[in-house]
Structures are given as structure tokens and as C-alpha cells.
Design a protein around this motif. Structure first.
Motif, PDB file in Angstrom:
ATOM      1  N   VAL A   1       3.539  -0.804  -0.159  1.00 48.17           N
ATOM      2  CA  VAL A   1       3.164  -1.243  -1.502  1.00 48.17           C
ATOM      3  C   VAL A   1       4.269  -0.901  -2.507  1.00 48.17           C
ATOM      4  N   SER A   2       4.913   0.251  -2.344  1.00 49.44           N
ATOM      5  CA  SER A   2       5.976   0.629  -3.279  1.00 49.44           C
ATOM      6  C   SER A   2       7.161  -0.331  -3.209  1.00 49.44           C
TER       7      SER A   2
ATOM      8  N   MET B   1       2.855   5.945  -5.803  1.00 45.74           N
ATOM      9  CA  MET B   1       2.004   5.163  -4.917  1.00 45.74           C
ATOM     10  C   MET B   1       1.309   6.064  -3.908  1.00 45.74           C
TER      11      MET B   1
ATOM     12  N   VAL C   1       6.992  -3.510  -2.841  1.00 43.03           N
ATOM     13  CA  VAL C   1       6.678  -4.800  -3.470  1.00 43.03           C
ATOM     14  C   VAL C   1       6.094  -4.632  -4.869  1.00 43.03           C
ATOM     15  N   SER C   2       6.119  -3.408  -5.385  1.00 46.44           N
ATOM     16  CA  SER C   2       5.568  -3.154  -6.709  1.00 46.44           C
ATOM     17  C   SER C   2       6.571  -2.361  -7.542  1.00 46.44           C
ATOM     18  N   SER C   3       6.197  -2.101  -8.774  1.00 50.79           N
ATOM     19  CA  SER C   3       7.065  -1.336  -9.670  1.00 50.79           C
ATOM     20  C   SER C   3       6.829   0.166  -9.543  1.00 50.79           C
ATOM     21  N   LEU C   4       5.896   0.587  -8.694  1.00 52.30           N
ATOM     22  CA  LEU C   4       5.589   2.005  -8.529  1.00 52.30           C
ATOM     23  C   LEU C   4       6.562   2.652  -7.558  1.00 52.30           C
ATOM     24  N   ASN C   5       7.020   3.873  -7.875  1.00 60.77           N
ATOM     25  CA  ASN C   5       7.872   4.570  -6.920  1.00 60.77           C
ATOM     26  C   ASN C   5       7.020   5.164  -5.803  1.00 60.77           C
TER      27      ASN C   5
ATOM     28  N   TYR D   1       2.743 -10.598   1.758  1.00 57.85           N
ATOM     29  CA  TYR D   1       3.995 -10.811   1.027  1.00 57.85           C
ATOM     30  C   TYR D   1       5.047 -11.506   1.895  1.00 57.85           C
TER      31      TYR D   1
END
Length: 216
Positions: free
Chosen positions: A44-45, A55, A47-51, A175
Motif C-alpha cells: 500500500v505504501s 502505513m 501506491v499511496s502517499s503514506l510512508n 493496481y
């Protein structure tokens, strides 16, 4: 004597927590995919803006919620202390990730890094759980499953890791790449971490527990 015993338990616990955090990061830095239990947060990290640390904290909160459900009437509200622990733990993960200047791409050293990560992850997980204080949520949920099912901790660890990998593949598939956060290192850690826990407990648990005063 009692005060010394409590101090030793916390020493082993905190040391195990640092070893676990370092082991998880070494798995990722090897460049062969994250460890199995970290695969969901890592995927998830990507494909997202979270480090990764943020996450991981979110995933750990979900693990804690599931743990409370599994424990049922045996749940303890002291388990909520896993939340501040997780926040500190994930900050150490980010710190270790920033401190390790490793460039993956050379398979022999990648495999050596991976082996170190698997070893440290298993040892750290076993130490924190054996001290019977506040488990890392990822290990706490496995421990709850093991107690509920009456099965050996290492075996349940393997099964839980398999579930994490399957979920990571589904997220990656959404994704367009089912192996987005999965690799050879994920497979090897899924097998190896549970076995390291079992071997560590076989050879070291009794002496560790005795040293911490848990057998008195």
C-alpha cells in the motif's frame, strides 16, 4: 529481587522490539520484496502517499482490533497499550530505514541481507512475545490465534504470513501488478521467520524466561 525481575523483562522486551524493527527493515532493504507480515503495509505504501512507517501503524491498528475480537471475553484493555508502542516502533522502523545506506541489486549480498533480516525478525518476535508484556500487534495477533487454536506459535506465524501475502497480491492486482510488494524475499521470510521463532524458543526460551524471572 522483584524489581530486578521487572527490569530484566523490560530490557529483553525493548531489545527484542529494536531487533524486530531492524529485521523488518533489512527484509525490505534487500530489494527482494518485504517480509510477509509487512507485505500489506509495504504494498500500500508503494501506491499511496503514506510512508512505510505510517502505513505500518495503520495496519497494526487493524491487527489490534482483530486481536481484541479473537480474544473475546479474555481480552484485556491493557492491550490498547499496543497503540503507543506501535507508534514508537514504526518511528524506529523509519529511523533504521533512513540509517541503512544499502543499495540492492547484487544478488549475493541481497540474499545475505535478507538472511539477516529473517533471523532478526524471528528472534525479535520471539523475545517480545516471551516477555509477556506488550506484544507488537503483528505478533500479538499471531499469539492470540495460537492460543485460541491450541497450535504452536511458529506454525501459526507461517499461516498468518500466508494470509498477508495473499492479501498483498490482491491489492497489487488491483493496481495492475500482483507482485508489486512481493518477491523471493517474501516467500523465504514467510517460511523462515516462523522456523526461526520455533528454533529460538526450543534452544533459548527456557534460559531467557529464567533470566527474566518468569519461571519463579
Amino acid at each position: 529481587m522483584k524489581r530486578k525481575t521487572v527490569a530484566m523483562r523490560w530490557f529483553y522486551y525493548l531489545f527484542g522490539m529494536l531487533v524486530l524493527a531492524l529485521g523488518l527493515i533489512l527484509n525490505i532493504e534487500a530489494g527482494l520484496g518485504s517480509s510477509a507480515i509487512m507485505s500489506v503495509a509495504y504494498t500500500v505504501s508503494l501506491v499511496s502517499s503514506l510512508n512505510l512507517g505510517d502505513m505500518t501503524f495503520i495496519v497494526y491498528c487493524l491487527f489490534l482490533a482483530a486481536q481484541m475480537i479473537i480474544n473475546g471475553k479474555n481480552r484485556s484493555w491493557l492491550d490498547l497499550l499496543q497503540l503507543p508502542l506501535s507508534l514508537v516502533f514504526t518511528r524506529f522502523m523509519n529511523l533504521f530505514k533512513a540509517m541503512i545506506p544499502y543499495e540492492s541489486g547484487f544478488l549475493p549480498t541481497d540474499l545475505l541481507m535478507l538472511a539477516g533480516g529473517i533471523l532478526l525478525t524471528g528472534i525479535g518476535a520471539a523475545m517480545t512475545v516471551n516477555m509477556q508484556l506488550i506484544p507488537n500487534p503483528g505478533d500479538g495477533i499471531v499469539n492470540s490465534i495460537a492460543r485460541r487454536c491450541g497450535r504452536e506459535l511458529g506454525f501459526c506465524k507461517n499461516c498468518f504470513d500466508l494470509g498477508c501475502v495473499a492479501l498483498s497480491c490482491l491489492i497489487g492486482l488491483f493496481y495492475g501488478n500482483p507482485l508489486l510488494g512481493i518477491g523471493l524475499g517474501t516467500v523465504l521470510s514467510m517460511i523462515g521467520v516462523g522456523r526461526v521463532i520455533a528454533v529460538f524458543n526450543h534452544f533459548c526460551k527456557d534460559s531467557l524466561v529464567h533470566s527474566a524471572g518468569l519461571d519463579s
